[in-house]
Design a protein around this motif. Structure first.
Motif, PDB file in Angstrom:
ATOM      1  N   SER A 226      24.068  34.144   9.266  1.00 17.78           N
ATOM      2  CA  SER A 226      24.747  33.303  10.256  1.00 17.78           C
ATOM      3  C   SER A 226      23.796  32.908  11.384  1.00 17.78           C
ATOM      4  O   SER A 226      23.842  31.778  11.890  1.00 17.78           O
ATOM      5  CB  SER A 226      25.970  34.024  10.814  1.00 17.78           C
ATOM      6  N   LEU A 229      21.729  30.091  10.172  1.00 14.19           N
ATOM      7  CA  LEU A 229      22.441  28.810  10.178  1.00 14.19           C
ATOM      8  C   LEU A 229      22.553  28.242  11.590  1.00 14.19           C
ATOM      9  O   LEU A 229      22.470  27.017  11.785  1.00 14.19           O
ATOM     10  CB  LEU A 229      23.825  28.973   9.560  1.00 14.19           C
ATOM     11  N   GLU A 230      22.736  29.109  12.576  1.00 17.49           N
ATOM     12  CA  GLU A 230      22.777  28.640  13.960  1.00 17.49           C
ATOM     13  C   GLU A 230      21.431  28.047  14.356  1.00 17.49           C
ATOM     14  O   GLU A 230      21.375  27.022  15.048  1.00 17.49           O
ATOM     15  CB  GLU A 230      23.146  29.801  14.895  1.00 17.49           C
ATOM     16  N   GLU A 246      22.574  24.078   4.931  1.00 15.27           N
ATOM     17  CA  GLU A 246      23.786  24.864   5.199  1.00 15.27           C
ATOM     18  C   GLU A 246      24.694  24.880   3.975  1.00 15.27           C
ATOM     19  O   GLU A 246      25.298  25.913   3.650  1.00 15.27           O
ATOM     20  CB  GLU A 246      24.545  24.302   6.399  1.00 15.27           C
ATOM     21  N   ARG A 293      34.527  24.721   5.728  1.00 14.82           N
ATOM     22  CA  ARG A 293      33.270  24.304   6.354  1.00 14.82           C
ATOM     23  C   ARG A 293      32.449  23.445   5.404  1.00 14.82           C
ATOM     24  O   ARG A 293      31.797  22.482   5.832  1.00 14.82           O
ATOM     25  CB  ARG A 293      32.465  25.538   6.781  1.00 14.82           C
ATOM     26  N   LEU A 397      30.499  34.275   7.482  1.00 13.43           N
ATOM     27  CA  LEU A 397      29.419  33.615   8.216  1.00 13.43           C
ATOM     28  C   LEU A 397      29.907  33.061   9.545  1.00 13.43           C
ATOM     29  O   LEU A 397      29.200  33.121  10.560  1.00 13.43           O
ATOM     30  CB  LEU A 397      28.806  32.496   7.360  1.00 13.43           C
ATOM     31  N   CYS A 398      31.116  32.512   9.525  1.00  5.43           N
ATOM     32  CA  CYS A 398      31.685  31.955  10.753  1.00  5.43           C
ATOM     33  C   CYS A 398      31.942  33.061  11.772  1.00  5.43           C
ATOM     34  O   CYS A 398      31.645  32.922  12.961  1.00  5.43           O
ATOM     35  CB  CYS A 398      32.974  31.212  10.431  1.00  5.43           C
ATOM     36  N   GLU A 399      32.501  34.180  11.302  1.00  5.08           N
ATOM     37  CA  GLU A 399      32.798  35.312  12.188  1.00  5.08           C
ATOM     38  C   GLU A 399      31.516  35.897  12.748  1.00  5.08           C
ATOM     39  O   GLU A 399      31.430  36.226  13.947  1.00  5.08           O
ATOM     40  CB  GLU A 399      33.561  36.383  11.410  1.00  5.08           C
ATOM     41  N   SER A 400      30.494  36.021  11.891  1.00  4.40           N
ATOM     42  CA  SER A 400      29.219  36.556  12.351  1.00  4.40           C
ATOM     43  C   SER A 400      28.562  35.625  13.354  1.00  4.40           C
ATOM     44  O   SER A 400      27.925  36.063  14.311  1.00  4.40           O
ATOM     45  CB  SER A 400      28.273  36.774  11.157  1.00  4.40           C
ATOM     46  N   ALA A 401      28.733  34.317  13.123  1.00  2.00           N
ATOM     47  CA  ALA A 401      28.120  33.332  14.016  1.00  2.00           C
ATOM     48  C   ALA A 401      28.686  33.443  15.419  1.00  2.00           C
ATOM     49  O   ALA A 401      27.987  33.229  16.415  1.00  2.00           O
ATOM     50  CB  ALA A 401      28.322  31.922  13.472  1.00  2.00           C
TER      51      ALA A 401
END
Length: 408
Positions: A226, A229-230, A246, A293, A397-401
């Motif tokens: 994550s 990806l950021e 991504e 996503r 991944l979203c939660e980790s981001a």
């Protein structure tokens, strides 16, 4: 007296009274008087007025008398001329045709010529232009300098070893591919009737043992994906590059499968991306369930449409992104990983953070079942189970981001 004897001997040579090995190496080297000088088995040295010397053989082939040119003295010494002449007589006496044998020998291609021919034959069947180019380029680099000019009928085990030994331990993967490609060319030569064996297959014991430890593609821990990806989103890379990279991570697809994606493969309504068989490693159509996503990425990519049908076009119209573009961005962001390695990150996450059955994650990665019996019964692509898994991966991944600390 010596001069008189020499003159008599030369006269006998011209008259053909010495049926075998009448000439000497010293004589053929020094004789300058134009004429024919017989040696035996129909072989004679012809000296022209210009001083040029060449070997000729008078022989009867299938009842017809003819003369065969065996080459100039400068290239064919006396001993070699005798060997060829004797072999020609043996062929003719057994009912064969030395002329035909000579033509067939001359028609045998060199290794370089044969390689180009094999490349031309196989090129349409290769998966992509890259594989076709690699077949030729590796042999040009490693094989042609040593065996390129040798006729394929004359290549020996020693010749193949001379190609492979310098790179066998230093570049093991390259060496194995070079060996396999040399073998492919020589198999074709066998099919042409130019040789009986394949020395590339018979040299295993002559080469040292290689370290067979597989060098895996570098990857990063799934907890760090994550953050990667950021970093991609915040980079100054082209939008096409950022979206493609991504999507590869979210869908666990291979680089080429995503980079070459086309709009007619995307079903936005049903959230399915169908990759055609010709772009899959296993040559089998692959359906990819799209997370929310992933759908957003395709919506954003619509802004990039250049009319080519490609979802992620490069800066040049009609050209897809290159694999190097994605790899370069990954390196520039400070991550020591291959783009392909994000498939490993996904697989490890599925193993360690979920209770998803192995076959579901393997199907998501489009891996082929090696057990033929199992493959015969495994006819489902486990699509709905994979949909839940890919949604879970995207959610992770979203939660980790959301936990990634942003600087600046």
């Amino acid at each position: 007296m010596a001069d008189a004897t020499s003159a008599i001997n030369e006269q006998r040579l011209k008259s053909g009274k010495h049926p075998e090995k009448a000439l000497s190496a010293a004589f053929v080297r020094t004789v300058s008087e134009p004429g024919k000088y017989n040696d035996g088995h129909g072989l004679f040295l012809r000296v022209d007025k210009s001083g040029a010397k060449r070997w000729v053989q008078r022989i009867v082939i299938k009842g017809k008398r003819t003369e065969l040119g065996l080459g100039p003295l400068s290239l064919v010494p006396l001993a070699e001329a005798r060997e060829v002449a004797l072999e020609n007589r043996k062929i003719a006496r057994s009912g064969g045709d030395p002329l035909r044998a000579k033509r067939e020998t001359q028609s045998v291609l060199t290794f370089e010529e044969a390689t180009c021919k094999v490349h031309e034959i196989h090129e349409p069947s290769w998966r992509n232009k890259k594989h076709a180019a690699q077949f030729l380029s590796t042999l040009q680099t490693y094989a042609f300098p040593r065996i390129g000019r040798i006729r394929v009928s004359e290549i020996s085990t020693a010749d193949v070893l001379a190609v492979l030994q310098p790179i066998w331990l230093e570049k093991p993967e390259t060496a194995r591919r070079v060996r396999q490609r040399i073998g492919t060319v020589l198999k074709w030569a066998i099919a042409q009737g130019w040789r009986q064996d394949n020395p590339a297959q018979n040299i295993g014991s002559a080469l040292p043992r290689q370290d067979k430890t597989q060098a895996h593609r570098k990857s990063i821990h799934y907890n760090d994906v994550s953050g990667f990806l950021e970093a991609v989103k915040s980079s100054g890379a082209l939008m096409s590059t950022k979206l493609a990279l991504e999507l590869i991570v979210l869908t666990a697809t291979r680089s080429g499968e995503a980079r070459l994606a086309k709009w007619d493969e995307i079903d936005m309504e049903n959230a399915v991306w169908t990759i055609p068989a010709d772009r899959m490693k296993a040559k089998k159509e692959h359906r990819v369930p799209l997370s929310p996503r992933a759908l957003e990425i395709f919506e954003q990519a619509k802004q990039l449409d250049d009319g080519s049908g490609l979802v992620f076009p490069a800066t040049k119209v009609g050209r897809p992104l290159s694999d190097n573009t994605l790899s370069k961005l990954t390196r520039e962001l400070g991550y020591d990983a291959h783009v392909h390695g994000f498939r490993t990150s996904f697989k490890t996450w599925a193993q360690e953070r979920t209770n998803i059955p192995r076959e579901v994650s393997e199907t998501a990665l489009a891996h082929t079942i090696r057990d033929k019996a199992e493959a015969a019964y495994a006819r489902s692509d486990l699509f709905e189970k994979r949909r839940k898994m890919m949604h879970g991966w995207a959610a992770f991944l979203c939660e980790s981001a959301s936990k990634v600390t942003r600087i600046g």
